[in-house]
Scaffold this motif. Structure first.
Motif, PDB file in Angstrom:
ATOM      1  N   ASN A 271       1.215  -6.588  -4.599  1.00  0.00           N
ATOM      2  CA  ASN A 271       0.982  -6.467  -3.164  1.00  0.00           C
ATOM      3  C   ASN A 271      -0.518  -6.437  -2.886  1.00  0.00           C
ATOM      4  OD1 ASN A 271       1.636  -5.605  -0.319  1.00  0.00           O
ATOM      5  ND2 ASN A 271       0.342  -3.927  -1.037  1.00  0.00           N
ATOM      6  N   ARG A 272      -1.231  -5.583  -3.640  1.00  0.00           N
ATOM      7  CA  ARG A 272      -2.667  -5.392  -3.369  1.00  0.00           C
ATOM      8  C   ARG A 272      -3.482  -6.504  -4.014  1.00  0.00           C
ATOM      9  NH1 ARG A 272      -4.347  -3.282   0.541  1.00  0.00           N
ATOM     10  NH2 ARG A 272      -3.133  -1.370   0.292  1.00  0.00           N
ATOM     11  N   SER A 292      -7.727   1.081  -6.187  1.00  0.00           N
ATOM     12  CA  SER A 292      -6.376   0.875  -6.689  1.00  0.00           C
ATOM     13  C   SER A 292      -6.393   0.798  -8.212  1.00  0.00           C
ATOM     14  CB  SER A 292      -5.824  -0.438  -6.110  1.00  0.00           C
ATOM     15  OG  SER A 292      -4.806  -0.942  -6.931  1.00  0.00           O
ATOM     16  N   GLY A 293      -5.598   1.657  -8.811  1.00  0.00           N
ATOM     17  CA  GLY A 293      -5.510   1.666 -10.274  1.00  0.00           C
ATOM     18  C   GLY A 293      -5.027   0.325 -10.793  1.00  0.00           C
ATOM     19  N   LEU A 294      -4.117  -0.255 -10.048  1.00  0.00           N
ATOM     20  CA  LEU A 294      -3.556  -1.553 -10.439  1.00  0.00           C
ATOM     21  C   LEU A 294      -4.663  -2.601 -10.538  1.00  0.00           C
ATOM     22  CD1 LEU A 294      -0.474  -3.040  -8.607  1.00  0.00           C
ATOM     23  CD2 LEU A 294      -2.487  -4.429  -9.002  1.00  0.00           C
ATOM     24  N   TYR A 353       5.856  -2.775   3.469  1.00  0.00           N
ATOM     25  CA  TYR A 353       4.813  -2.010   2.779  1.00  0.00           C
ATOM     26  C   TYR A 353       4.831  -0.532   3.195  1.00  0.00           C
ATOM     27  CZ  TYR A 353       0.152  -0.284   1.528  1.00  0.00           C
ATOM     28  OH  TYR A 353      -0.883   0.484   1.041  1.00  0.00           O
ATOM     29  N   ASN A 358       6.422   2.525   0.835  1.00  0.00           N
ATOM     30  CA  ASN A 358       5.630   3.751   0.794  1.00  0.00           C
ATOM     31  C   ASN A 358       6.234   4.969   1.493  1.00  0.00           C
ATOM     32  OD1 ASN A 358       3.502   3.005  -0.917  1.00  0.00           O
ATOM     33  ND2 ASN A 358       2.772   1.616   0.679  1.00  0.00           N
ATOM     34  N   TRP A 362       7.951   5.204  -2.813  1.00  0.00           N
ATOM     35  CA  TRP A 362       6.826   6.033  -3.320  1.00  0.00           C
ATOM     36  C   TRP A 362       7.236   7.509  -3.446  1.00  0.00           C
ATOM     37  CZ3 TRP A 362       2.072   5.101  -5.384  1.00  0.00           C
ATOM     38  CH2 TRP A 362       1.168   6.164  -5.431  1.00  0.00           C
ATOM     39  N   ASP A 408       4.400  -3.568  -9.988  1.00  0.00           N
ATOM     40  CA  ASP A 408       4.668  -2.419  -9.136  1.00  0.00           C
ATOM     41  C   ASP A 408       5.901  -2.472  -8.232  1.00  0.00           C
ATOM     42  OD1 ASP A 408       3.844   0.094  -9.072  1.00  0.00           O
ATOM     43  OD2 ASP A 408       1.968  -0.246  -8.038  1.00  0.00           O
ATOM     44  N   TYR A 409       6.073  -1.327  -7.578  1.00  0.00           N
ATOM     45  CA  TYR A 409       7.319  -1.040  -6.844  1.00  0.00           C
ATOM     46  C   TYR A 409       7.480  -1.836  -5.554  1.00  0.00           C
ATOM     47  CZ  TYR A 409       4.038   1.811  -4.162  1.00  0.00           C
ATOM     48  OH  TYR A 409       2.979   2.227  -3.396  1.00  0.00           O
ATOM     49  N   HIS A 410       6.420  -2.487  -5.103  1.00  0.00           N
ATOM     50  CA  HIS A 410       6.552  -3.286  -3.882  1.00  0.00           C
ATOM     51  C   HIS A 410       7.412  -4.515  -4.134  1.00  0.00           C
ATOM     52  CE1 HIS A 410       2.541  -1.406  -4.155  1.00  0.00           C
ATOM     53  NE2 HIS A 410       2.756  -1.079  -2.890  1.00  0.00           N
ATOM     54  N   HIS A 432       3.853   0.670 -11.991  1.00  0.00           N
ATOM     55  CA  HIS A 432       2.633   1.481 -12.142  1.00  0.00           C
ATOM     56  C   HIS A 432       2.816   2.950 -11.786  1.00  0.00           C
ATOM     57  CE1 HIS A 432      -0.470  -1.725 -12.760  1.00  0.00           C
ATOM     58  NE2 HIS A 432       0.577  -2.456 -12.393  1.00  0.00           N
ATOM     59  N   ILE A 433       3.987   3.303 -11.290  1.00  0.00           N
ATOM     60  CA  ILE A 433       4.193   4.710 -10.887  1.00  0.00           C
ATOM     61  C   ILE A 433       5.309   5.298 -11.748  1.00  0.00           C
ATOM     62  CG2 ILE A 433       3.334   4.279  -8.555  1.00  0.00           C
ATOM     63  CD1 ILE A 433       6.205   4.165  -7.557  1.00  0.00           C
ATOM     64  N   ARG A 544      -7.429   8.154  -3.754  1.00  0.00           N
ATOM     65  CA  ARG A 544      -6.964   7.754  -2.433  1.00  0.00           C
ATOM     66  C   ARG A 544      -6.430   9.031  -1.799  1.00  0.00           C
ATOM     67  NH1 ARG A 544      -2.598   5.656  -2.118  1.00  0.00           N
ATOM     68  NH2 ARG A 544      -1.928   5.967  -4.253  1.00  0.00           N
ATOM     69  N   SER A 581      -5.878   6.153   2.987  1.00  0.00           N
ATOM     70  CA  SER A 581      -4.846   5.279   2.445  1.00  0.00           C
ATOM     71  C   SER A 581      -3.601   5.370   3.318  1.00  0.00           C
ATOM     72  CB  SER A 581      -4.551   5.767   1.018  1.00  0.00           C
ATOM     73  OG  SER A 581      -3.539   5.018   0.424  1.00  0.00           O
ATOM     74  N   ARG A 582      -2.936   4.240   3.547  1.00  0.00           N
ATOM     75  CA  ARG A 582      -1.626   4.194   4.222  1.00  0.00           C
ATOM     76  C   ARG A 582      -1.616   5.033   5.512  1.00  0.00           C
ATOM     77  NH1 ARG A 582       1.322   5.203  -1.619  1.00  0.00           N
ATOM     78  NH2 ARG A 582       0.262   3.503  -2.641  1.00  0.00           N
TER      79      ARG A 582
HETATM   80  O1  F6P Z   1      -0.320   3.824  -8.238  1.00  0.00           O
HETATM   81  C1  F6P Z   1       0.478   2.945  -7.565  1.00  0.00           C
HETATM   82  C2  F6P Z   1      -0.321   2.007  -6.768  1.00  0.00           C
HETATM   83  O2  F6P Z   1       0.342   0.922  -6.232  1.00  0.00           O
HETATM   84  C3  F6P Z   1      -1.369   1.511  -7.665  1.00  0.00           C
HETATM   85  O3  F6P Z   1      -0.943   0.439  -8.313  1.00  0.00           O
HETATM   86  C4  F6P Z   1      -2.520   1.454  -6.774  1.00  0.00           C
HETATM   87  O4  F6P Z   1      -3.608   1.926  -7.450  1.00  0.00           O
HETATM   88  C5  F6P Z   1      -2.250   2.390  -5.655  1.00  0.00           C
HETATM   89  O5  F6P Z   1      -0.910   2.664  -5.695  1.00  0.00           O
HETATM   90  C6  F6P Z   1      -2.774   1.825  -4.372  1.00  0.00           C
HETATM   91  O6  F6P Z   1      -1.899   1.824  -3.386  1.00  0.00           O
HETATM   92  P1  F6P Z   1      -2.039   0.835  -2.169  1.00  0.00           P
HETATM   93  O7  F6P Z   1      -1.961  -0.522  -2.740  1.00  0.00           O
HETATM   94  O8  F6P Z   1      -0.922   1.206  -1.306  1.00  0.00           O
HETATM   95  O9  F6P Z   1      -3.372   1.097  -1.554  1.00  0.00           O
END
Ligand code: F6P
Length: 757
Positions: A271-272, A292-294, A353, A358, A362, A408-410, A432-433, A544, A581-582
């Motif tokens: 997604n990101r 974002s860790g991803l 999203y 989320n 999430w 990821d979960y999206h 990732h979660i 975040r 965030s969000r």
């Molecule tokens: O930790 C899950 C995650 O999707 C990561 O992959 C990412 O670092 C973080 O959440 C960011 O979330 P978003 O994309 O909603 O900003």
């Protein structure tokens, strides 16, 4: 003396065997003793009856005549039998009338009195015979009392006492025989076992050698063979091109891709997006790196492998920079790979999203006490957007079996949607979660659909084995499928999805550090920027603004530290970098307000005009700024309430090439399993967390160095290139297997048209 295990194992087995046989023998002996005793007693009673019957006429006459001498003559005839110790003739009331032989004390007519009294045996009444066995000096004796009748009346009793020594002798012989049998049996059993084990071991080894050389196929050895192959592959992957086993680098990952996957194009989907094009308030175009860790993890992999990254175009200037295929080359100055942007309407983004991903998934996956919200409208958007991403993947795929990494979960449904269009694709999903336990996951109204969507993947990766187990348990509970626990795979209609832990990490060295000043300088500049005096003890948190990160608990732990240890007042400052965030979600806005309120409260309580213990910087910070803060800090506190891995912890470790600073880390992060030299805390326990912060701030430099050195070595070794390399190698292995199976079924179909392979 220590024996080798090859000797110890058979010895252990033989001890158990001999003990077992000994117990069996002992049991058999007791049963045998009881049975033969019974037989002997019955025999003696019978003998006594026969003898008494034979002497009955003479005894009856003796009793009638009241002549003890006649009675004694009859008794003397009876004691001729060597097994009869003594005989007594007793009057009905138990008085001794005559005796012969040696009657042991207590076995004469007196005995009769005590035994005749029970019901049915009253004196003077014609009665049944009775018997008794008891010890006598030198052995055991058997007593039989028999009524002698005369013209319908009871004339008296005759008591015969048999010596039972012969029975004891027989028992002793039986026992000795059993002992010898036991000894021989144990010996034979041990010999047979040793010979059988040796023979079957030899056969097993020969068969195994044949299987390993590829000469024989056997179902029994298939799992072992697979493990050996994987091990060899692992070792091969651990070696670089020249055969050295060096560190994992971008180059090496590139080489692994070339060698194992012939340099095929990688398609990453998330997604990101890794680069966001945005219009700054002054109207200029800027490129942001999302918090974002991803992205932190995947971006270096894409730099090494190139290919295409499909992601949601969320920046305000994203559309301005793409070509007619919605692609843009990145990184902006290097142009190594392309981002293919997927556009979402506001409605779609809200439902897919913010809503389903989320507000639903999430909180479902994180144990952080926020109730998941599931709405059908969100679910509909989630399905539609997943289809949109899957279509984009298929449009980007240049071959019929591309390698697709879905993040990821999206995008839980994307693997199945892609598989439907590209059955031969190698689809790797990475979650990732955390994955919750099966009960918790069962809350989701669309749990079966989500699981089925994910199982379209050839491989699914999680950060930890515990998350893999939870996933397998969920599949087991909610889907019709077979779980192959040994291979860690889910099998559905003959197709399997491997489920493996791949703990994520960072690039090493981190590229943002190359242009960063040394730690001391970073510290000076950060303190100056924050207008703090030199010598201030600095704590840092980087997240975040998310309720799973435990930011409220973190600030409360700082408050507790100042309560417990006032010596830090005026000296210790905690800076929280919190990227909003969000923010379209109420829960996140509430969190924002709550974090600000807590920071304000603590500052009011402990601060004054010149000192504020908490500095909250609630805005986006680019990586160079974040790394500067890591380098400036005395302590970094990661207090997540639940976190798949948490790369902030690893970033702090990576930033500290000066080997100073302490990491305080929540036990509820995946990172806590790897960075064991951090001070591991339960973030809910404010006293413990405050204690750890205090310990960190007073930790001797030597100890800081020892801990950091070890953690830095770990992150350097288990870096993101190794993560990518392992995944790609596993993907390559799957492709080889799938291609073979494909070829086989093609051949089958060619030979037997119309039949199913
Ligand atoms: O930790 C899950 C995650 O999707 C990561 O992959 C990412 O670092 C973080 O959440 C960011 O979330 P978003 O994309 O909603 O900003």
């Amino acid at each position: 003396m220590e024996y080798p295990s090859a000797v110890r194992q058979p010895i252990k087995f033989l001890i158990v065997l001999v003990a077992g046989l000994g117990l069996l023998t002992w049991g058999a002996f007791l049963v045998m003793q009881e049975t033969t005793r019974g037989w002997v007693e019955r025999d003696l009673t019978l003998r006594a009856r026969l003898a008494a019957n034979g002497a009955a006429p003479a005894l009856a006459t003796g009793f009638r005549a009241g002549k003890p001498a006649e009675l004694r003559t009859a008794l003397l005839n009876l004691v001729r039998d060597e097994r009869i110790l003594g005989v007594s003739a007793c009057a009905p009331e138990g008085r001794l009338v005559a005796t012969a032989g040696t009657t042991p004390a207590g076995f004469g007519c007196d005995r009769l009195k005590s035994f005749v009294v029970p019901p049915g045996l009253a004196l003077g009444v014609p009665s049944r015979e009775w018997m008794h066995v008891a010890s006598v000096p030198g052995g055991t004796a058997h007593l039989s009392a028999l009524p002698i009748e005369d013209e319908g009346g009871l004339a008296g009793f005759v008591i015969l006492v048999h010596d039972m020594a012969f029975a004891e002798r027989r028992e002793a012989q039986g026992r000795n025989l059993l002992l010898v049998a036991f000894f021989l049996l144990s010996l034979c059993a041990a010999l047979v076992t040793i010979v059988a084990v040796r023979l079957s071991w030899r056969g097993w080894t020969r068969q195994l050698q044949r299987v390993l050389k590829g000469g024989a196929q056997s179902d029994e050895f298939r799992p072992l063979l697979r493990d050996v192959r994987e091990l060899v592959d692992d070792i091969m992957t651990e070696r670089d091109a020249d055969g050295d086993s060096g560190a994992w680098t971008a180059e090496r990952l590139k080489h692994t891709l070339k060698r194992n996957l012939h340099g095929e194009k990688i398609v990453v989907v998330s997604n990101r997006e890794p680069y966001i094009h945005d219009r700054a308030p002054d109207g200029s175009l800027r490129v942001l790196h999302p918090a974002s860790g991803l992205v932190t993890a995947l971006e270096p992999v894409m730099r090494a492998c190139s290919g295409v990254w499909i992601a949601h175009g969320s920046g305000t200037a994203d559309r301005e920079v793409v070509d007619k295929h919605d692609r843009v080359l990145v990184p902006p100055d290097e142009k190594i790979y392309s981002i293919r942007r997927v556009w979402l309407t506001e409605e779609e983004e809200k439902g897919y999203y913010y809503g389903f991903s989320n507000e639903g998934l999430w909180p479902l996956c994180h144990v952080a006490h926020t109730r998941p919200l599931f709405r059908t409208t969100d679910w509909n958007h989630y399905q539609a957007v997943n289809r949109k991403f899957a279509d984009a993947v298929c449009a980007e795929a240049e071959i019929e079996d591309p390698i697709v990494l879905i993040q990821d979960y999206h995008l839980a449904l994307a693997p199945r949607l892609i598989r439907d269009q590209l059955p031969r694709a190698t689809v790797i999903g990475f979650w990732h979660i955390p994955w919750p336990n099966a009960e918790r996951f069962g809350i989701c109204p669309w749990r079966e659909e989500l699981l089925d969507g994910m199982l379209g993947a050839s491989m699914l990766g999680f950060h930890t084995q515990a998350h893999c187990n939870n996933f397998l348990d969920s599949v087991d509970r909610y889907l019709e499928s077979r779980i192959d626990r040994e291979r860690q795979a889910v099998v559905q209609q003959g197709r399997s999805t491997l489920v493996r832990p791949y703990p994520i990490s960072l690039e090493w060295p981190v590229r943002w550090l190359a242009d960063l000043p040394p730690a001391a300088e970073c510290r000076r500049s950060v303190l100056a920027e924050l207008e703090l005096p030199e010598g201030t003890l600095l704590g840092v948190g980087v997240d975040r603004l998310d309720y799973t990160k435990g930011i409220e608990e973190r600030l409360l732990a700082v408050e507790r530290l100042l309560e417990l240890r006032p010596e830090f007042l005026g000296k210790f400052v905690f800076v929280q970098l919190a990227a909003p965030s969000r923010t379209a979600i109420d829960r996140y806005r509430d969190l924002n307000a709550s974090v600000e309120a807590i920071a304000r409260k603590i500052n009011l309580r402990f601060g004054d005009g010149s000192y504020q213990p908490i500095i909250l910087k609630a805005s986006h910070h680019e990586p160079p700024v974040v790394f500067r803060y890591y380098r400036a800090a005395d302590v970094c506190y990661v207090s997540s309430l639940d976190d798949g891995m948490n790369l902030v912890a690893k970033e702090f470790v990576a930033a500290r090439d000066d080997e100073r600073g302490v990491l305080v880390l929540s036990q509820f992060t995946g990172a806590a399993r790897e960075l064991t030299e951090a001070l591991i805390v339960n973030p809910y326990d404010l006293d413990e967390s405050a204690g750890a912060l205090g310990a960190a701030l007073t930790m001797p430099l030597d100890e800081q160095r020892t801990r950091l050195r070890s953690m830095r070595a770990f992150v350097a070794e288990f870096n993101i290139y190794r993560w990518g390399g392992r995944m790609l190698r596993d993907a390559a292995r799957l492709r080889r297997r799938d291609r073979l199976t494909g070829r086989l079924s093609d051949r089958f179909a060619a030979h037997f048209p119309g039949a199913e392979a």
